[in-house]
Design a protein around this motif. Sequence first.
Motif, short mmCIF file in Angstrom:
data_model
loop_
_atom_site.label_atom_id
_atom_site.label_comp_id
_atom_site.label_asym_id
_atom_site.label_seq_id
_atom_site.Cartn_x
_atom_site.Cartn_y
_atom_site.Cartn_z
N LEU A 13 0.83 -1.21 0.00
CA LEU A 13 0.00 0.00 0.00
C LEU A 13 0.86 1.26 0.00
CD1 LEU A 13 -2.70 -1.20 2.56
CD2 LEU A 13 -2.98 -0.97 0.08
N GLY A 14 1.98 1.21 0.73
CA GLY A 14 2.87 2.38 0.75
C GLY A 14 3.49 2.64 -0.60
N TYR A 15 3.93 1.58 -1.28
CA TYR A 15 4.50 1.76 -2.62
C TYR A 15 3.46 2.38 -3.55
CZ TYR A 15 6.93 0.80 -6.99
OH TYR A 15 7.55 0.94 -8.21
N LEU A 16 2.24 1.84 -3.52
CA LEU A 16 1.19 2.37 -4.40
C LEU A 16 0.86 3.81 -4.08
CD1 LEU A 16 -1.17 -0.75 -4.40
CD2 LEU A 16 0.20 0.06 -6.34
N ALA A 17 1.01 4.19 -2.81
CA ALA A 17 0.73 5.57 -2.40
C ALA A 17 1.89 6.51 -2.70
CB ALA A 17 0.40 5.61 -0.92
N GLY A 18 2.99 5.95 -3.20
CA GLY A 18 4.12 6.80 -3.57
C GLY A 18 5.19 6.95 -2.51
N TYR A 19 5.16 6.13 -1.47
CA TYR A 19 6.17 6.22 -0.42
C TYR A 19 7.31 5.25 -0.70
CZ TYR A 19 2.66 8.84 2.20
OH TYR A 19 1.75 9.79 2.60
N GLU A 20 8.54 5.75 -0.58
CA GLU A 20 9.71 4.94 -0.92
C GLU A 20 10.10 3.98 0.19
OE1 GLU A 20 14.37 5.36 -2.40
OE2 GLU A 20 13.20 7.15 -1.92
N THR A 21 9.93 4.40 1.44
CA THR A 21 10.39 3.58 2.56
C THR A 21 9.26 3.35 3.57
OG1 THR A 21 11.09 5.39 4.00
CG2 THR A 21 12.67 4.65 2.33
N ILE A 22 9.51 2.39 4.47
CA ILE A 22 8.55 2.13 5.54
C ILE A 22 8.46 3.34 6.47
CG2 ILE A 22 8.12 0.73 7.59
CD1 ILE A 22 7.40 -0.68 5.01
N ALA A 23 9.59 3.96 6.78
CA ALA A 23 9.56 5.14 7.66
C ALA A 23 8.72 6.25 7.04
CB ALA A 23 10.98 5.63 7.93
N ASP A 24 8.87 6.46 5.72
CA ASP A 24 8.03 7.46 5.04
C ASP A 24 6.56 7.08 5.14
OD1 ASP A 24 10.37 8.74 4.23
OD2 ASP A 24 10.39 7.78 2.25
N THR A 25 6.27 5.81 4.98
CA THR A 25 4.88 5.35 4.96
C THR A 25 4.21 5.57 6.30
OG1 THR A 25 5.50 3.65 3.34
CG2 THR A 25 3.38 3.39 4.43
N VAL A 26 4.87 5.15 7.40
CA VAL A 26 4.21 5.28 8.71
C VAL A 26 4.28 6.71 9.25
CG1 VAL A 26 4.49 2.87 9.35
CG2 VAL A 26 6.29 4.51 9.97
N ALA A 27 5.05 7.59 8.58
CA ALA A 27 4.98 9.01 8.96
C ALA A 27 3.63 9.61 8.57
CB ALA A 27 6.12 9.79 8.28
N ASP A 28 2.92 8.95 7.67
CA ASP A 28 1.55 9.34 7.32
C ASP A 28 0.63 8.75 8.40
OD1 ASP A 28 -1.06 9.42 6.30
OD2 ASP A 28 -0.36 9.24 4.22
N PRO A 29 -0.05 9.58 9.16
CA PRO A 29 -0.88 9.08 10.27
C PRO A 29 -1.92 8.05 9.83
CG PRO A 29 -0.67 11.47 10.41
CD PRO A 29 -0.08 11.06 9.09
N ALA A 30 -2.39 8.14 8.59
CA ALA A 30 -3.40 7.19 8.13
C ALA A 30 -2.83 5.77 8.10
CB ALA A 30 -3.91 7.59 6.75
N PHE A 31 -1.59 5.63 7.68
CA PHE A 31 -0.97 4.31 7.63
C PHE A 31 -0.63 3.80 9.02
CE2 PHE A 31 -0.62 5.53 3.25
CZ PHE A 31 -0.65 4.34 2.55
N ALA A 32 -0.20 4.70 9.91
CA ALA A 32 0.04 4.29 11.29
C ALA A 32 -1.27 3.83 11.94
CB ALA A 32 0.65 5.45 12.08
N ASN A 33 -2.35 4.54 11.66
CA ASN A 33 -3.65 4.13 12.21
C ASN A 33 -4.08 2.77 11.66
OD1 ASN A 33 -3.89 6.50 13.67
ND2 ASN A 33 -5.08 7.57 12.09
N LEU A 34 -3.79 2.53 10.37
CA LEU A 34 -4.16 1.25 9.76
C LEU A 34 -3.48 0.09 10.47
CD1 LEU A 34 -5.30 -0.62 7.53
CD2 LEU A 34 -3.28 -0.03 6.16
N ILE A 35 -2.17 0.18 10.68
CA ILE A 35 -1.50 -0.98 11.28
C ILE A 35 -1.81 -1.10 12.77
CG2 ILE A 35 0.31 -1.15 9.54
CD1 ILE A 35 2.22 0.17 11.53
N ASN A 36 -2.06 0.01 13.45
CA ASN A 36 -2.49 -0.10 14.84
C ASN A 36 -3.83 -0.82 14.94
OD1 ASN A 36 -0.45 1.02 16.52
ND2 ASN A 36 -0.99 3.10 15.83
#
Length: 479
Positions: free
Chosen positions: A296-319
């Motif tokens: 999902l992070g790749y599709l959203a345009g994020y290069e790394t996991i750190a970039d991905t979870v810096a987006d609160p929506a992705f952090a909320n998803l995995i929580n």
Amino acid sequence: MPAEPHLQRSDTPRPKVGIVHLGPGAFFRAFNAPFTAEAMEKSGGDWGILTVSLRSSDIREKLKPQGCAYTAVKLAPDGAEYTVVEVIDDVLVAPENPEAVLTAMADPQVKIVSTTITEKGYCHNPATGALLMDHPDIVHDLSHPEAPRSAIGYIVHALNRRRLAGHAPFTLMPCDNLPNNGPLTRSVILDFARALDPELAEWITDNGRFPATMVDRITPATTPVDIASLATAQGYIDNACVMHEPFRQWVIEDDFVNGDRPDWGGVGAQLVNDVEAFELMKLRCLNGTHSTLAYLGYLAGYETIADTVADPAFANLINALWKNEITPTVPEPEGEDLLAYCAALLERYQNPAIRHRTWQIAMDGSQKLPQRLLGTVVDNLAAGRGIPGLALGVAGWMRYVGGVDEKGAAIEVKDPLADQLRAAYDSSDDPEEKVLALLAIKEVFAPELAGNPVFRNAVTDAFMRLSHDGARATVQGFS
């Protein structure tokens, strides 16, 4: 200004080889090798490691000019730490000299053969765990004992040499992220051995040991920038250096032939009677969310996991995934606190010093999906729990293997089933038909799961939302 010198091994006497390791990639050099070096430093023993690359000479070309020494770089938020590791004795490239590999593994001085060959290296069906007897490498290896291609072939033919010479077998210790990796490895080894010689299979059954393990340390791929940064900091060039996070955890089933092993427990490994609960915790809590974030992070345009979870929506998803869909399926291992473990995982994902690319984690998804996500799906369905987050992760994988991102650019899909996956995805323009075509791939989805209407409908719904709204908007709308 003169160029920096290359790293060179010290004059410290080398220990004798006690371990042959198949797969000398970054994870092995960031995890197994440092653990073993520390164990020898603490408690002694001849546990030098002969490493074997089953395909490429790339690692050999980087390590050999340095005397097989390399630098492990611990990347913490407050800075880097550098450790030169000198436990590797040599690097063999199997296709160049199969006999040298077999001879080394058959040497009775070698007590352990360990593996980090990725899921696909076991030549098994991820959905069932069975050895693929029609796998081209397995077919070849059964009739070419002098020149195998697969890890399985090398292991069994080397064990046979030891049997015929009257030597004890080595312990086979898998260190890949597979559920019940010890029993699974034992099963595929015995499948091969039975096809080769039933007496060999009986000998392995009676004498062999296959301890299960759980390994955990985030190890991003080394980049030219990493090599240049090391040269600036330490004053030498090391093309074999590896980057890793501070955290590490190694849980090992204490079951070795004649009890022979390094003192890994003395330097932080957990030697236990049963690894399964730890393994399940890691596979589902870490690997499951890692893969979900990768697709999902790749599709959203994020290069790394750190970039991905810096987006609160992705952090909320995995929580939400951890709380509602993952931890209810995970028995709490002795001495662990699942909620604290998951909270620590999020902190690890957020480490800005770890540039773990979503594309790297997304590799070989057809081999990873069954144990990382689908087992959790099955347990939730059996308990009558919803699977919205897990279905979104599966749908993200489906969108990813389609090979085209949300901007229309090509995705380099690295997967042993890449062509089959792309053909299924392209078999129809209708999103529902795409999902059905991918669910029909039995190497990934067991038929009873693919035919479950709750699962099928949840994945189809998530896939259609991803197709219509895009990954970031879909994750933002997740609740």
